[in-house]
Design a protein around this motif. Sequence first.
Motif, PDB file in Angstrom:
ATOM      1  N   TYR A   1       0.824  -1.213   0.000  1.00 20.82           N
ATOM      2  CA  TYR A   1       0.000   0.000   0.000  1.00 20.82           C
ATOM      3  C   TYR A   1       0.857   1.260   0.000  1.00 20.82           C
ATOM      4  O   TYR A   1       0.532   2.245  -0.678  1.00 20.82           O
ATOM      5  CB  TYR A   1      -0.932   0.008   1.218  1.00 20.82           C
ATOM      6  CG  TYR A   1      -1.967  -1.094   1.174  1.00 20.82           C
ATOM      7  CD1 TYR A   1      -2.818  -1.221   0.084  1.00 20.82           C
ATOM      8  CD2 TYR A   1      -2.089  -2.011   2.226  1.00 20.82           C
ATOM      9  CE1 TYR A   1      -3.759  -2.230   0.037  1.00 20.82           C
ATOM     10  CE2 TYR A   1      -3.034  -3.020   2.180  1.00 20.82           C
ATOM     11  CZ  TYR A   1      -3.873  -3.127   1.085  1.00 20.82           C
ATOM     12  OH  TYR A   1      -4.796  -4.129   1.028  1.00 20.82           O
ATOM     13  N   TYR A   2       1.945   1.257   0.756  1.00 20.87           N
ATOM     14  CA  TYR A   2       2.788   2.457   0.766  1.00 20.87           C
ATOM     15  C   TYR A   2       3.513   2.639  -0.558  1.00 20.87           C
ATOM     16  O   TYR A   2       3.558   3.740  -1.110  1.00 20.87           O
ATOM     17  CB  TYR A   2       3.811   2.427   1.899  1.00 20.87           C
ATOM     18  CG  TYR A   2       4.821   3.539   1.695  1.00 20.87           C
ATOM     19  CD1 TYR A   2       4.457   4.865   1.887  1.00 20.87           C
ATOM     20  CD2 TYR A   2       6.106   3.270   1.203  1.00 20.87           C
ATOM     21  CE1 TYR A   2       5.346   5.898   1.621  1.00 20.87           C
ATOM     22  CE2 TYR A   2       6.997   4.300   0.942  1.00 20.87           C
ATOM     23  CZ  TYR A   2       6.611   5.607   1.159  1.00 20.87           C
ATOM     24  OH  TYR A   2       7.481   6.624   0.880  1.00 20.87           O
ATOM     25  N   TYR A   3       4.089   1.550  -1.076  1.00 26.85           N
ATOM     26  CA  TYR A   3       4.849   1.672  -2.319  1.00 26.85           C
ATOM     27  C   TYR A   3       3.955   2.075  -3.487  1.00 26.85           C
ATOM     28  O   TYR A   3       4.398   2.755  -4.417  1.00 26.85           O
ATOM     29  CB  TYR A   3       5.579   0.374  -2.642  1.00 26.85           C
ATOM     30  CG  TYR A   3       6.836   0.183  -1.837  1.00 26.85           C
ATOM     31  CD1 TYR A   3       7.895   1.090  -1.955  1.00 26.85           C
ATOM     32  CD2 TYR A   3       6.990  -0.878  -0.964  1.00 26.85           C
ATOM     33  CE1 TYR A   3       9.055   0.926  -1.225  1.00 26.85           C
ATOM     34  CE2 TYR A   3       8.150  -1.051  -0.225  1.00 26.85           C
ATOM     35  CZ  TYR A   3       9.178  -0.148  -0.361  1.00 26.85           C
ATOM     36  OH  TYR A   3      10.334  -0.306   0.363  1.00 26.85           O
ATOM     37  N   ARG A   4       2.680   1.672  -3.454  1.00 26.79           N
ATOM     38  CA  ARG A   4       1.762   2.118  -4.498  1.00 26.79           C
ATOM     39  C   ARG A   4       1.702   3.652  -4.496  1.00 26.79           C
ATOM     40  O   ARG A   4       1.811   4.290  -5.541  1.00 26.79           O
ATOM     41  CB  ARG A   4       0.362   1.564  -4.256  1.00 26.79           C
ATOM     42  CG  ARG A   4       0.237   0.067  -4.363  1.00 26.79           C
ATOM     43  CD  ARG A   4      -1.218  -0.324  -4.253  1.00 26.79           C
ATOM     44  NE  ARG A   4      -1.362  -1.626  -3.632  1.00 26.79           N
ATOM     45  CZ  ARG A   4      -2.530  -2.222  -3.417  1.00 26.79           C
ATOM     46  NH1 ARG A   4      -3.643  -1.615  -3.777  1.00 26.79           N
ATOM     47  NH2 ARG A   4      -2.590  -3.402  -2.836  1.00 26.79           N
ATOM     48  N   LYS A   5       1.500   4.197  -3.317  1.00 29.77           N
ATOM     49  CA  LYS A   5       1.451   5.653  -3.196  1.00 29.77           C
ATOM     50  C   LYS A   5       2.748   6.278  -3.694  1.00 29.77           C
ATOM     51  O   LYS A   5       2.733   7.286  -4.420  1.00 29.77           O
ATOM     52  CB  LYS A   5       1.226   6.034  -1.738  1.00 29.77           C
ATOM     53  CG  LYS A   5       1.439   7.502  -1.426  1.00 29.77           C
ATOM     54  CD  LYS A   5       1.389   7.747   0.075  1.00 29.77           C
ATOM     55  CE  LYS A   5       1.818   9.165   0.416  1.00 29.77           C
ATOM     56  NZ  LYS A   5       1.840   9.407   1.872  1.00 29.77           N
ATOM     57  N   ALA A   6       3.875   5.653  -3.333  1.00 28.62           N
ATOM     58  CA  ALA A   6       5.178   6.209  -3.685  1.00 28.62           C
ATOM     59  C   ALA A   6       5.385   6.241  -5.193  1.00 28.62           C
ATOM     60  O   ALA A   6       5.729   7.279  -5.772  1.00 28.62           O
ATOM     61  CB  ALA A   6       6.287   5.406  -3.007  1.00 28.62           C
ATOM     62  N   TYR A   7       5.177   5.101  -5.859  1.00 31.08           N
ATOM     63  CA  TYR A   7       5.476   5.115  -7.292  1.00 31.08           C
ATOM     64  C   TYR A   7       4.325   5.663  -8.131  1.00 31.08           C
ATOM     65  O   TYR A   7       4.537   6.109  -9.247  1.00 31.08           O
ATOM     66  CB  TYR A   7       5.959   3.754  -7.803  1.00 31.08           C
ATOM     67  CG  TYR A   7       5.006   2.591  -7.726  1.00 31.08           C
ATOM     68  CD1 TYR A   7       3.950   2.458  -8.610  1.00 31.08           C
ATOM     69  CD2 TYR A   7       5.208   1.567  -6.800  1.00 31.08           C
ATOM     70  CE1 TYR A   7       3.100   1.365  -8.564  1.00 31.08           C
ATOM     71  CE2 TYR A   7       4.371   0.463  -6.742  1.00 31.08           C
ATOM     72  CZ  TYR A   7       3.315   0.368  -7.630  1.00 31.08           C
ATOM     73  OH  TYR A   7       2.481  -0.721  -7.583  1.00 31.08           O
ATOM     74  N   TYR A   8       3.101   5.662  -7.631  1.00 28.31           N
ATOM     75  CA  TYR A   8       2.028   6.335  -8.356  1.00 28.31           C
ATOM     76  C   TYR A   8       2.341   7.829  -8.458  1.00 28.31           C
ATOM     77  O   TYR A   8       2.190   8.449  -9.504  1.00 28.31           O
ATOM     78  CB  TYR A   8       0.692   6.159  -7.645  1.00 28.31           C
ATOM     79  CG  TYR A   8       0.020   4.817  -7.855  1.00 28.31           C
ATOM     80  CD1 TYR A   8       0.559   3.859  -8.708  1.00 28.31           C
ATOM     81  CD2 TYR A   8      -1.161   4.506  -7.186  1.00 28.31           C
ATOM     82  CE1 TYR A   8      -0.061   2.634  -8.881  1.00 28.31           C
ATOM     83  CE2 TYR A   8      -1.793   3.282  -7.359  1.00 28.31           C
ATOM     84  CZ  TYR A   8      -1.237   2.352  -8.192  1.00 28.31           C
ATOM     85  OH  TYR A   8      -1.853   1.132  -8.376  1.00 28.31           O
TER      86      TYR A   8
END
Length: 279
Positions: free
Chosen positions: A120-127
């Motif tokens: 969930y965090y990495y989605r936010k980061a690379y989005y």
Amino acid sequence: MTTTARDTDGRGVGGRGVDSPGRAAIEARTLRSDRWWLPPLATTVGLLIFIGYATVRTFQQKYFFADERYLTPFYSPCVSLGCASEPGAAHFGMFLPDHPLIPYAALSLPFLLLFRLTCYYYRKAYYRSFALAPAACAVPEPHATYHGETRFPLVLQNVHRYFFYAALVIAVINTYDAIVAFRHPTDGFVVGVGNLVLLVNVVLLWCYTASCHSCRHVMGGRLTHFSKHPVRYRLWTWVSALNTRHATFAWITLGTLILTDLYVALVASGTITDLRLVG
């Protein structure tokens, strides 16, 4: 003068976000005067550094086992026939073909990659950094349409919970690697700087894995009455406390993975010597 279709509010037909009907017709992309682009830029650089380093080391296929006991996490578990060059690294046997395009730890790396990719965090980061969706608050994204994670390929993000279980198994394997590293084949029980490096890395990996939103859901996400499940409630509160620092652990573990692998590689290549504290 050529004009584009406008609705009654003067906005572009079909506009979204800050370009949606009813919003002020402002031509500038954003009125933000601060350096809003710095966080997504820093995230992009940080992720690219890790991806570049991890890719090179994964396919280098050497300098992965040091002092006959230190196994880098990028090669764990070492199950390729190529691990025969360092038989002490193959704790679980060798059965994958030895090929330059097949990582020695091909059994675990895809699951770890997908666990982080769907996090969930990495989605936010690379989005926000790579896809600019959106790059920052009040900065419209460049995409004309957005369907969330309801269509292919983003719908595959919903399988994150299953990769969490795989990550648990791999975390146990990394823990085993750190524990067996305290025993040298000829010198018996020893403690070196490398042991501390492996131990710190595996503890932080557990913090990242346990702070996962899926782990929090497993602990208490489906409970109706916490009072009827005191043990699970206590576990849920511990995981919830870790969960508030999930993003921090996500970045810290990227750094410790690089440092741990780099230390093992430097010792294995003879560039530095592991300092023994005991034994």
